[in-house]
Design a protein around this motif. Structure first.
Motif, PDB file in Angstrom:
ATOM      1  N   TYR A 469       0.852  -1.181   0.000  1.00  0.00           N
ATOM      2  CA  TYR A 469       0.000   0.000   0.000  1.00  0.00           C
ATOM      3  C   TYR A 469       0.896   1.242   0.000  1.00  0.00           C
ATOM      4  O   TYR A 469       1.581   1.528   0.980  1.00  0.00           O
ATOM      5  CB  TYR A 469      -0.901   0.025   1.228  1.00  0.00           C
ATOM      6  CG  TYR A 469      -1.906  -1.114   1.283  1.00  0.00           C
ATOM      7  CD1 TYR A 469      -3.205  -0.940   0.811  1.00  0.00           C
ATOM      8  CD2 TYR A 469      -1.557  -2.350   1.805  1.00  0.00           C
ATOM      9  CE1 TYR A 469      -4.136  -1.971   0.863  1.00  0.00           C
ATOM     10  CE2 TYR A 469      -2.471  -3.394   1.857  1.00  0.00           C
ATOM     11  CZ  TYR A 469      -3.755  -3.197   1.386  1.00  0.00           C
ATOM     12  OH  TYR A 469      -4.661  -4.217   1.439  1.00  0.00           O
ATOM     13  N   MET A 470       0.863   1.983  -1.109  1.00  0.00           N
ATOM     14  CA  MET A 470       1.661   3.210  -1.245  1.00  0.00           C
ATOM     15  C   MET A 470       0.775   4.367  -1.692  1.00  0.00           C
ATOM     16  O   MET A 470       1.210   5.267  -2.432  1.00  0.00           O
ATOM     17  CB  MET A 470       2.793   2.985  -2.248  1.00  0.00           C
ATOM     18  CG  MET A 470       3.796   1.918  -1.868  1.00  0.00           C
ATOM     19  SD  MET A 470       4.815   2.363  -0.456  1.00  0.00           S
ATOM     20  CE  MET A 470       5.735   3.717  -1.132  1.00  0.00           C
ATOM     21  N   SER A 476       6.990   9.990  -8.142  1.00  0.00           N
ATOM     22  CA  SER A 476       7.030  10.711  -9.405  1.00  0.00           C
ATOM     23  C   SER A 476       7.067   9.752 -10.596  1.00  0.00           C
ATOM     24  O   SER A 476       6.666  10.131 -11.700  1.00  0.00           O
ATOM     25  CB  SER A 476       8.245  11.635  -9.469  1.00  0.00           C
ATOM     26  OG  SER A 476       9.446  10.892  -9.315  1.00  0.00           O
ATOM     27  N   LYS A 477       7.535   8.543 -10.360  1.00  0.00           N
ATOM     28  CA  LYS A 477       7.594   7.547 -11.422  1.00  0.00           C
ATOM     29  C   LYS A 477       7.232   6.177 -10.866  1.00  0.00           C
ATOM     30  O   LYS A 477       7.412   5.904  -9.680  1.00  0.00           O
ATOM     31  CB  LYS A 477       8.985   7.499 -12.051  1.00  0.00           C
ATOM     32  CG  LYS A 477       9.350   8.727 -12.856  1.00  0.00           C
ATOM     33  CD  LYS A 477      10.698   8.546 -13.547  1.00  0.00           C
ATOM     34  CE  LYS A 477      11.035   9.760 -14.402  1.00  0.00           C
ATOM     35  NZ  LYS A 477      12.339   9.600 -15.093  1.00  0.00           N
ATOM     36  N   ASN A 500      -1.243   9.063  -5.962  1.00  0.00           N
ATOM     37  CA  ASN A 500       0.125   9.497  -6.236  1.00  0.00           C
ATOM     38  C   ASN A 500       0.102  10.347  -7.503  1.00  0.00           C
ATOM     39  O   ASN A 500      -0.575  10.009  -8.485  1.00  0.00           O
ATOM     40  CB  ASN A 500       1.054   8.298  -6.434  1.00  0.00           C
ATOM     41  CG  ASN A 500       1.533   7.719  -5.117  1.00  0.00           C
ATOM     42  OD1 ASN A 500       2.437   8.253  -4.490  1.00  0.00           O
ATOM     43  ND2 ASN A 500       0.897   6.625  -4.702  1.00  0.00           N
ATOM     44  N   ARG A 501       0.844  11.460  -7.513  1.00  0.00           N
ATOM     45  CA  ARG A 501       0.855  12.386  -8.647  1.00  0.00           C
ATOM     46  C   ARG A 501       2.187  12.246  -9.365  1.00  0.00           C
ATOM     47  O   ARG A 501       3.226  12.713  -8.890  1.00  0.00           O
ATOM     48  CB  ARG A 501       0.616  13.813  -8.166  1.00  0.00           C
ATOM     49  CG  ARG A 501      -0.756  13.972  -7.512  1.00  0.00           C
ATOM     50  CD  ARG A 501      -1.041  15.408  -7.113  1.00  0.00           C
ATOM     51  NE  ARG A 501      -2.380  15.514  -6.569  1.00  0.00           N
ATOM     52  CZ  ARG A 501      -3.498  15.695  -7.282  1.00  0.00           C
ATOM     53  NH1 ARG A 501      -3.400  15.785  -8.625  1.00  0.00           N
ATOM     54  NH2 ARG A 501      -4.679  15.797  -6.719  1.00  0.00           N
ATOM     55  N   ILE A 529      -4.511   7.032 -10.179  1.00  0.00           N
ATOM     56  CA  ILE A 529      -3.146   7.550 -10.235  1.00  0.00           C
ATOM     57  C   ILE A 529      -3.161   8.790 -11.129  1.00  0.00           C
ATOM     58  O   ILE A 529      -3.540   8.710 -12.302  1.00  0.00           O
ATOM     59  CB  ILE A 529      -2.174   6.494 -10.781  1.00  0.00           C
ATOM     60  CG1 ILE A 529      -2.220   5.220  -9.922  1.00  0.00           C
ATOM     61  CG2 ILE A 529      -0.752   7.038 -10.819  1.00  0.00           C
ATOM     62  CD1 ILE A 529      -1.394   4.086 -10.478  1.00  0.00           C
ATOM     63  N   ARG A 530      -2.732   9.923 -10.584  1.00  0.00           N
ATOM     64  CA  ARG A 530      -2.892  11.193 -11.274  1.00  0.00           C
ATOM     65  C   ARG A 530      -1.550  11.774 -11.701  1.00  0.00           C
ATOM     66  O   ARG A 530      -0.488  11.271 -11.329  1.00  0.00           O
ATOM     67  CB  ARG A 530      -3.651  12.181 -10.384  1.00  0.00           C
ATOM     68  CG  ARG A 530      -4.966  11.624  -9.847  1.00  0.00           C
ATOM     69  CD  ARG A 530      -5.795  12.701  -9.222  1.00  0.00           C
ATOM     70  NE  ARG A 530      -6.240  13.686 -10.198  1.00  0.00           N
ATOM     71  CZ  ARG A 530      -7.275  13.523 -11.020  1.00  0.00           C
ATOM     72  NH1 ARG A 530      -7.996  12.406 -10.965  1.00  0.00           N
ATOM     73  NH2 ARG A 530      -7.609  14.465 -11.879  1.00  0.00           N
ATOM     74  N   CYS A 531      -1.623  12.824 -12.478  1.00  0.00           N
ATOM     75  CA  CYS A 531      -0.430  13.543 -12.943  1.00  0.00           C
ATOM     76  C   CYS A 531      -0.278  14.821 -12.136  1.00  0.00           C
ATOM     77  O   CYS A 531      -1.273  15.501 -11.836  1.00  0.00           O
ATOM     78  CB  CYS A 531      -0.548  13.896 -14.433  1.00  0.00           C
ATOM     79  SG  CYS A 531      -0.664  12.464 -15.532  1.00  0.00           S
TER      80      CYS A 531
END
Length: 606
Positions: A469-470, A476-477, A500-501, A529-531
């Motif tokens: 679970y993160m 970032s990648k 996470n962006r 999962i977003r940018c």
């Protein structure tokens, strides 16, 4: 001639029986007489010399009649069933005569050799037994070591079958033929003050001994009673008490206060219940053996913590009460690998009862004592493995503590680690170098500031994890290449990366997006999962828009080339025109006429 020899044999037998009637049973004597008469009547021809009769003055049971093998087999069939129960179970400990190294916790324990009981069965009620009982009832005399030694057979008895002698006299010393109100114990031949009793049917066979207050050690083999009262005063002076290989159902009451017992062993019985306070007031007890019984619980203990306890072979023992003993340091379990308890496991679709080794239960305590500061550690579950093996699953919860780094040490067998809601920015090298992190299969690290998961590459965690679970971190990648290997050919692994962006680019639209779609089962929240540089999720990226290069001077290179070509064509045209004018009219172009003459122009004029 034959009749006279048989008649002599008959007279010898009758004389021996009259002189010592307690040494030869009437039934056996009748059988011997009948066999002698039948042999005389059925012998029409000369026969081999008659059997010899040998008597031993020291040991009556050594009196043996030499017979042919056929006669001996018939006699053994008639006498093969003893009247008394015999010791069949094996003592839980090595015999003192053959033991080479005794564990430290057994230094104060006394165990009589099994052969002493077998010798007792062989000697029966010899003349010394009466003197011994009188001495025991009078309170005082120690018997010599020779009184319990096996009698020495004469030459005639040595030729016979020793097992036949043992079988013949088993009925004589059986519990049915022995007085339950007389002392039926003997002193050990080499250890003064140490006594042993064999094949008893009543506790009075011990308490009737008059000098019992001077006994130091006592070993009782094969005691058959429904219940044994531990409050009996005969146990007060003993330092070692072993009652083994018998048939006892219950131990009632408790030992007297301030008992001197240092060693207590009730192994190899059929004990179902022991009074809860049985050993609570025995301050000097150094070993408590209750192996190979039918117990489900261990009696309470509030003195002498960390005392050795042997519960191996109790297949009805419950795990829950044993947990309390482990946490209170009441006992040190002997043979924990061979000691099991019943664990009630609750599964998704059913409940089951499994055997769990005490060794694994002891790791429960380690789970609590090695817990990181301010964290909460408990047993999340017990993992049952084949062949009666089990592993405790330790759950470590370090969430909401404001941590900036991972804990330095974890309990053994930590399977679950929760570090969510902290300020951790890096995983460090714990999963590479810290052995306490090697067994983790579930890591909950939501709501932190972790910027990279490249630290998992090449670790044992990435090889055998089940849940990662993160969510809501600063990733970032996403390293598709090693995550792809970790998720390949596996079933049930899950990775959660929502909120996470990432830094999205053309590669994200072309490669990462497709990889997330392929791994949608392994990454259930992939759509969240977003940018960070675009107001959209990774799964919504459009390659046509994202994979465009920004304006650059190189975009005008074709225009420059075209301009150069045009200028070159214009120059060629101008030169061609000037040449034609010069040839036709002799006039130079205006730029050439204005140019000054050079020293070399005379060459052209001439």
């Amino acid at each position: 001639m034959i009749a006279s020899k048989q008649f002599s044999l008959l007279l010898l037998l009758l004389a021996h029986a009259c002189a010592r009637p307690d040494e030869l049973p009437a039934k056996l004597l009748t059988e011997r007489v009948s066999e002698a008469s039948a042999s005389a009547a059925a012998s029409p021809s000369p026969s081999p010399p008659p059997p010899t009769v040998t008597q031993s003055i020291e040991s009556p049971i050594a009196t043996t009649i030499a017979t042919t093998p056929a006669e001996r087999s018939v006699e053994s069939e008639k006498l093969e069933t003893p009247a008394a129960p015999t010791t069949t179970a094996v003592s839980p400990l090595p015999e003192s005569s053959t033991s080479t190294e005794v564990p430290e916790y057994l230094k104060n324990c006394f165990y009589a050799e099994e052969k002493l009981c077998l010798n007792w069965l062989a000697t029966g009620n010899d003349p010394n037994a009466a003197e011994r009982n009188d001495a025991g009832n009078a309170g005082g005399q120690q018997e010599s070591g020779d009184s319990v030694a096996a009698p020495t057979a004469t030459a005639g008895s040595a030729a016979g079958d020793p097992s036949e002698n043992l079988t013949m006299n088993s009925g004589q010393v059986g519990s049915h033929d022995r007085d339950i109100n007389s002392c039926q114990c003997r002193e050990h031949p080499t250890r003064p003050g140490s006594w042993y009793c064999c094949n008893l049917s009543h506790i009075n066979m011990i308490s009737s001994c008059g000098n019992i207050s001077k006994w130091t050690n006592l070993h009782v083999r094969n005691l058959t009673v429904p219940a044994l009262d531990l409050l009996n005063s005969m146990f007060r002076s003993l330092q070692s008490l072993a009652i083994t290989d018998g048939n006892i159902t219950q131990l009632t009451n408790a030992f007297p206060k301030f008992s001197a017992l240092r060693c207590l062993d009730f192994s190899n019985n059929k004990i179902v219940e022991i009074a809860p306070r049985a050993v609570k007031d025995v301050p000097h007890l150094e070993f408590f053996g209750i192996a190979n019984n039918l117990l489900s619980r261990v009696p309470n203990r509030n003195q002498n913590k960390n005392m050795p306890l042997d519960i191996s072979g109790n297949m009805r023992m419950l795990c829950e009460p044993l947990n309390d003993l482990i946490y209170t340091d009441s006992f040190i379990f002997v043979n924990p690998d061979r000691s099991f308890c019943l664990y009630n496991a609750t599964h998704k679709w059913f409940n089951s009862t499994d055997l769990v080794s005490v060794k694994q239960l002891e790791s429960i305590k380690k789970c609590g004592t090695k817990c990181p500061t301010n964290c909460v550690c408990n047993i999340y579950n017990i993992m049952i493995i084949q062949n009666d093996q089990s592993k405790t699953v330790c759950n470590v919860d370090c969430s909401n503590l404001g941590l900036v780094e991972l804990p330095q040490q974890l309990p053994d067998n930590t399977f679950t680690l929760n570090i969510s809601n902290n300020r951790i920015s890096s995983l460090g090298d714990h999963f590479h170098t810290n052995p306490t992190y090697y067994n983790i299969v579930k890591l909950v690290a939501d709501n932190n500031q972790i910027s990279s998961i490249y630290e998992f590459e090449g670790t044992k965690f990435i090889e055998h994890f089940q849940r990662l679970y993160m969510r809501n971190n600063s990733l970032s990648k996403i390293p598709e290449y090693f995550l792809n290997n970790a998720l390949m050919d596996t079933d049930g692994r899950r990775i959660y990366l929502a909120e996470n962006r990432l830094q999205c680019d053309c590669n994200s639209a072309k490669t990462l997006q497709n990889w997330l779609k392929e791994r949608s089962t392994d990454i259930p929240d992939y759509m969240d999962i977003r940018c960070r540089n675009l107001p959209q999720s990774v799964i919504e990226l459009q390659e046509s828009k994202l994979c465009q290069s920004p304006p650059d001077w190189t975009d005008y290179i074709y225009y420059l080339i075209a301009a150069e070509v045009i200028l070159l064509l214009a120059l060629i045209t101008k030169v061609s025109y000037d040449y034609w004018v010069f040839k036709t009219s002799g006039y130079l172009p205006w730029p050439a006429s204005k140019m000054p003459k050079l020293p070399c122009d005379w060459l052209c004029e001439s």
